[in-house]
Write an enzyme that holds these catalytic residues in place. Sequence first.
Site, PDB file in Angstrom:
ATOM      1  N   HIS A  26       0.831  -1.214   0.000  1.00 22.45           N
ATOM      2  CA  HIS A  26       0.000   0.000   0.000  1.00 22.45           C
ATOM      3  C   HIS A  26       0.863   1.262   0.000  1.00 22.45           C
ATOM      4  O   HIS A  26       0.684   2.156  -0.836  1.00 22.45           O
ATOM      5  CB  HIS A  26      -0.911  -0.027   1.230  1.00 22.45           C
ATOM      6  CG  HIS A  26      -1.831   1.153   1.341  1.00 22.45           C
ATOM      7  ND1 HIS A  26      -3.190   1.050   1.137  1.00 22.45           N
ATOM      8  CD2 HIS A  26      -1.599   2.461   1.644  1.00 22.45           C
ATOM      9  CE1 HIS A  26      -3.745   2.242   1.297  1.00 22.45           C
ATOM     10  NE2 HIS A  26      -2.796   3.115   1.612  1.00 22.45           N
ATOM     11  N   GLU A  27       1.803   1.320   0.935  1.00 24.13           N
ATOM     12  CA  GLU A  27       2.647   2.519   1.028  1.00 24.13           C
ATOM     13  C   GLU A  27       3.617   2.619  -0.139  1.00 24.13           C
ATOM     14  O   GLU A  27       3.905   3.716  -0.638  1.00 24.13           O
ATOM     15  CB  GLU A  27       3.398   2.532   2.361  1.00 24.13           C
ATOM     16  CG  GLU A  27       2.496   2.559   3.593  1.00 24.13           C
ATOM     17  CD  GLU A  27       1.521   3.727   3.597  1.00 24.13           C
ATOM     18  OE1 GLU A  27       1.859   4.789   3.023  1.00 24.13           O
ATOM     19  OE2 GLU A  27       0.425   3.586   4.155  1.00 24.13           O
ATOM     20  N   HIS A  30       1.814   4.207  -3.060  1.00 27.83           N
ATOM     21  CA  HIS A  30       1.771   5.665  -2.949  1.00 27.83           C
ATOM     22  C   HIS A  30       3.106   6.274  -3.394  1.00 27.83           C
ATOM     23  O   HIS A  30       3.147   7.218  -4.188  1.00 27.83           O
ATOM     24  CB  HIS A  30       1.518   6.081  -1.495  1.00 27.83           C
ATOM     25  CG  HIS A  30       0.111   5.905  -1.036  1.00 27.83           C
ATOM     26  ND1 HIS A  30      -0.985   6.306  -1.776  1.00 27.83           N
ATOM     27  CD2 HIS A  30      -0.395   5.399   0.129  1.00 27.83           C
ATOM     28  CE1 HIS A  30      -2.091   6.043  -1.093  1.00 27.83           C
ATOM     29  NE2 HIS A  30      -1.755   5.492   0.052  1.00 27.83           N
TER      30      HIS A  30
END
Length: 212
Positions: A26-27, A30
């Site tokens: 997820h990170e 980003h």
Amino acid sequence: MENFLAFEFEQMPFVIISLLVAFTVHEFAHAYTAYKFGDNTAKDQGRLTLNPVNHLDPIGTIFILIAGFGWARPVPVNRRNFANPKLAGVLVSLAGPLSNFLIAFIAYGIFVFAMNDAPIFVIDLLLMMMQLNVVLFVFNLLPFPPLDGYRIIEDLVPPHMRVKMTQYEQYGVLIFLLLVITPLDQFTIQPIFSVAIPAVIGGFQSIFSLFL
């Protein structure tokens, strides 16, 4: 002694592995999306990596194990480095939840095609991976700060509204925490989950039923 964890003790290995993958990807999503749009902030701070150590927040990880919700370390983004801040901002925010959706989709697909032959612990891991990532996908799209859903709205509204949202963001965070950690979640967060999560999993089932 009563279990103080949000999950059953025997589930914990699957939960921990699933969270490591979910939070890290997820990170990274980003950071990678921001980097591709011209912002090196996350890269310069060592966040353009799939090393979980660089992304996990110790307190946030403990919280999700105990309380059932938590967080990773937010990826720093400097919108001024984007040629098109509005479009890039939306896509950077959307990249995280979409990565969880993709993990869940892949995990469910492997489960469908391997469930008759794979060991039971593999099946349990795949189901946990799918379920937790669907939850994170839906959860992160909620329109409350500091979640990705709020950031998407923030980038879509006119500049003067964005300024007002920024001014009151701290109160939004407080309201969100009250909705999550108090019985109010039964009237707000949980109804959303009860509709959205089965809908996503039902969509997976419909897609893979075409191949069976």
